[in-house]
Design an enzyme around this catalytic site. Structure first.
Site, PDB file in Angstrom:
ATOM      1  N   ARG A  51      66.536 108.040 -24.108  1.00  0.00           N
ATOM      2  CA  ARG A  51      65.404 107.795 -23.203  1.00  0.00           C
ATOM      3  C   ARG A  51      64.235 107.225 -23.998  1.00  0.00           C
ATOM      4  NH1 ARG A  51      62.218 111.739 -22.580  1.00  0.00           N
ATOM      5  NH2 ARG A  51      63.752 113.347 -22.101  1.00  0.00           N
ATOM      6  N   TYR A 103      53.604  90.860  -3.385  1.00  0.00           N
ATOM      7  CA  TYR A 103      54.946  91.381  -3.080  1.00  0.00           C
ATOM      8  C   TYR A 103      54.781  92.678  -2.283  1.00  0.00           C
ATOM      9  CZ  TYR A 103      59.538  93.431  -3.887  1.00  0.00           C
ATOM     10  OH  TYR A 103      60.769  94.019  -3.724  1.00  0.00           O
ATOM     11  N   ASP A 175      52.321  89.306 -12.091  1.00  0.00           N
ATOM     12  CA  ASP A 175      53.736  89.471 -11.755  1.00  0.00           C
ATOM     13  C   ASP A 175      54.369  88.085 -11.913  1.00  0.00           C
ATOM     14  OD1 ASP A 175      56.218  89.613 -10.498  1.00  0.00           O
ATOM     15  OD2 ASP A 175      55.530  91.077  -9.013  1.00  0.00           O
ATOM     16  N   LYS A 200      65.680  89.504 -10.749  1.00  0.00           N
ATOM     17  CA  LYS A 200      65.692  88.175 -10.147  1.00  0.00           C
ATOM     18  C   LYS A 200      66.190  87.144 -11.178  1.00  0.00           C
ATOM     19  CE  LYS A 200      64.044  90.736  -6.927  1.00  0.00           C
ATOM     20  NZ  LYS A 200      62.621  90.895  -6.648  1.00  0.00           N
TER      21      LYS A 200
HETATM   22  C1  LIG Z   1      61.738  91.969  -6.413  1.00  0.00           C
HETATM   23  C2  LIG Z   1      60.325  91.901  -6.841  1.00  0.00           C
HETATM   24  C3  LIG Z   1      59.658  93.027  -7.341  1.00  0.00           C
HETATM   25  C4  LIG Z   1      60.311  94.388  -7.402  1.00  0.00           C
HETATM   26  O1  LIG Z   1      61.352  94.423  -8.309  1.00  0.00           O
HETATM   27  P1  LIG Z   1      62.675  95.377  -8.158  1.00  0.00           P
HETATM   28  O2  LIG Z   1      63.482  94.983  -9.323  1.00  0.00           O
HETATM   29  O3  LIG Z   1      63.283  95.060  -6.832  1.00  0.00           O
HETATM   30  O4  LIG Z   1      62.189  96.786  -8.214  1.00  0.00           O
HETATM   31  C5  LIG Z   1      58.352  92.868  -7.752  1.00  0.00           C
HETATM   32  N1  LIG Z   1      57.718  91.676  -7.667  1.00  0.00           N
HETATM   33  C6  LIG Z   1      58.326  90.574  -7.192  1.00  0.00           C
HETATM   34  C7  LIG Z   1      57.573  89.283  -7.109  1.00  0.00           C
HETATM   35  C8  LIG Z   1      59.644  90.647  -6.754  1.00  0.00           C
HETATM   36  O5  LIG Z   1      60.241  89.559  -6.254  1.00  0.00           O
END
Ligand SMILES: *Cc1c(COP(=O)(O)O)cnc(C)c1O
Length: 380
Positions: A51, A103, A175, A200
Site C-alpha cells: 500500500r 466532469y 483535470d 481513459k
Molecule cells: C472519467 C473521468 C474522471 C473520473 O475518472 P474515473 O477513472 O472514472 O474515476 C474524471 N475526470 C474526467 C474528465 C473524466 O473523463
C-alpha cells in the site's frame, strides 16, 4: 543522452521502465508481493508494504510524472480516488472554484461529499475572466479546471486562470484527462497540479481503471504521499502494468485520435442534419486560438447538436454500428453517447445540466472512412 532531453515517445517507453535488474526482463514485472523482506528491523530496500509503495506502481508513477514533466507522481485506483486525495486536503471553511461544465463526478465529489462537510464551492465559466475574478475569495484554496471541457469542449486559458488563482493564494488543479500529457502539460502552463483519469487515454483500451496526480512542489507531494498511504486508494500491480503497457503507445494513438476527430468534426460541420459542432480544432470554435497555443493538437473528443433536437439525438445514438453506445472515452474503439441521460445524468438539476439534444463522440482509431460512413447512415 538523459531522460530530461528525451522526446515524449521515448519517455513513454523508457522512463521508469529500465530492464529488470535481477533478470534482464525488458518489461516491468508485475510485483504481486504485498510485503518485502527486511535485512534488519526497520531497514528495507525501498519497499516494505505494497500500500505504501510497490515496484510496479513506482515504475508507473515515474513514467507518467515524466510525461507531465513533473517532479512527483502518484497513482490511484481511479480518477475519482485521485481527485478525492486532492479535495481531501481542504478544511471546513475553505472555498473551491470549479468550471461550470466540470466532469459530473468532480462536481458530485466537491458538492455532494465535501459540500456536506463545510467546504464551500462556486461553479463558474472559466473561459470568462470576469466571472472567475468575481468568484475568487480570500478563502479560495483550490481552482479546478478542465480544458477542453466535458462535454461542451470549451477551452480555458491555463496560464490566465493560474495567474488569477495564484493572486488569492489558491492551488490550480487541471483535470488533463481529455488532452493527455501528449497534447497539453498543465504544469508547464502555470498550473500546480495535473490530475488524470488514467482509465481513459492513458490506459487507452477500456480495460483498466486508474487515476493519477502529478505535481512539482515537494511539500504538496509529501502530503499526497501521506494521503495515498493513509487512505489507501491505490491501484493493483496488474492495473499498473496495464497502464504502463497503454502509455507506451499514447503518442501514436493520440495522433490517430486527433486526425480522425478532425475529419469527423469537418464532416459533421458540413452535414445538413447538424445544427452545431463543438470541436476546438474548427477555426470558428471560440477557444480555437487558446487551444492552438496551449495544446499540441485538438484531441479526440467531438460533441454536436442535431437540428432535430432530443428525439433526433436519441435516434442517432441508437443507429450507429461502428460507434458503440456507451459511457467513457479515450480508448481505441469509437463511442457515442447522449450526455444528458448518460454521463451527465448526475448533474441534471444542477448548474451543470446539459442540452438533451447534445451528442458526444469519443473518436477512436478505426479506419476513418468506416467512421464517416457510420455517422452518415445514422444521421440520414
Ligand atoms: C472519467 C473521468 C474522471 C473520473 O475518472 P474515473 O477513472 O472514472 O474515476 C474524471 N475526470 C474526467 C474528465 C473524466 O473523463
Amino acid at each position: 543522452m538523459s531522460e530530461s532531453t528525451w522526446g515524449f515517445e521515448t519517455r513513454a517507453i523508457h522512463v521508469g521502465q529500465e530492464p529488470d535488474e535481477a533478470t534482464g526482463a525488458i518489461t516491468v514485472p508485475i510485483h504481486l508481493a504485498t510485503t518485502f523482506v527486511q535485512p534488519a528491523p526497520g531497514q528495507h530496500r525501498g519497499y516494505e508494504y505494497s500500500r505504501t509503495s510497490n515496484p510496479t506502481r513506482a515504475a508507473l508513477e515515474r513514467a507518467v510524472a515524466g510525461l507531465e514533466g513533473a517532479a512527483h507522481g502518484f497513482a490511484f485506483a481511479s480518477g475519482m480516488a485521485a481527485e478525492d486525495a486532492l479535495v481531501g486536503l481542504l478544511h471546513p471553511g475553505d472555498h473551491v472554484v470549479l468550471g461550470s461544465d466540470a466532469y459530473g463526478g468532480t462536481f458530485r465529489l466537491i458538492a455532494g461529499i465535501y459540500g456536506e462537510r463545510g467546504i464551500e464551492w462556486s461553479a463558474v465559466d472559466l473561459t470568462d475572466a470576469g466571472a472567475l475574478a468575481g468568484a475568487l475569495r480570500p478563502e479560495t484554496r483550490q481552482v479546478w479546471m478542465e480544458t477542453p471541457t466535458n462535454p461542451m469542449l470549451a477551452v480555458a486559458d491555463v496560464g490566465a486562470v493560474a495567474d488569477a488563482a495564484h493572486a488569492v493564494g489558491a492551488t490550480v488543479v487541471v483535470d488533463n484527462t481529455f488532452a493527455t500529457p501528449y497534447l497539453q502539460n498543465p504544469l508547464a502552463l502555470g498550473a500546480d497540479v495535473a490530475v488524470h483519469s488514467s482509465t481513459k487515454y492513458l490506459g487507452g483500451h477500456s480495460d483498466v481503471l486508474g487515476g493519477f496526480v502529478a505535481v512539482n512542489e515537494d511539500e504538496l507531494a509529501e502530503r499526497l504521499a501521506f494521503v495515498q498511504n493513509a487512505a489507501g486508494a491505490v491501484p493493483s500491480p496488474f492495473d499498473c502494468y496495464l497502464l504502463l503497457r497503454g502509455i507506451k503507445t499514447l503518442g501514436v494513438r493520440m495522433d490517430r485520435h486527433c486526425n480522425n476527430a478532425r475529419a469527423v468534426a469537418e464532416f459533421l460541420d458540413g452535414h445538413p442534419a447538424v445544427d452545431r459542432v463543438l470541436y476546438p480544432g474548427l477555426p470558428d470554435h471560440p477557444g480555437h486560438g487558446v487551444a492552438a497555443r496551449q495544446m499540441r493538437d485538438f484531441g479526440g473528443m467531438v460533441s454536436f447538436i442535431l437540428r432535430g433536437g432530443e428525439a433526433a439525438a436519441v435516434a442517432a445514438v441508437c443507429s450507429t454500428k461502428v460507434f458503440l453506445l456507451a459511457e467513457s472515452l479515450g480508448a481505441v474503439e469509437s463511442l457515442i453517447e447522449q450526455p444528458a441521460t448518460m454521463t451527465h445524468l448526475s448533474v441534471a438539476d444542477s448548474p451543470l445540466a446539459v442540452d438533451p439534444g447534445l451528442i458526444r463522440l469519443s473518436v477512436g482509431i478505426e479506419t476513418i472512412d468506416d467512421l464517416l460512413a457510420d455517422l452518415d447512415q445514422a444521421l440520414s
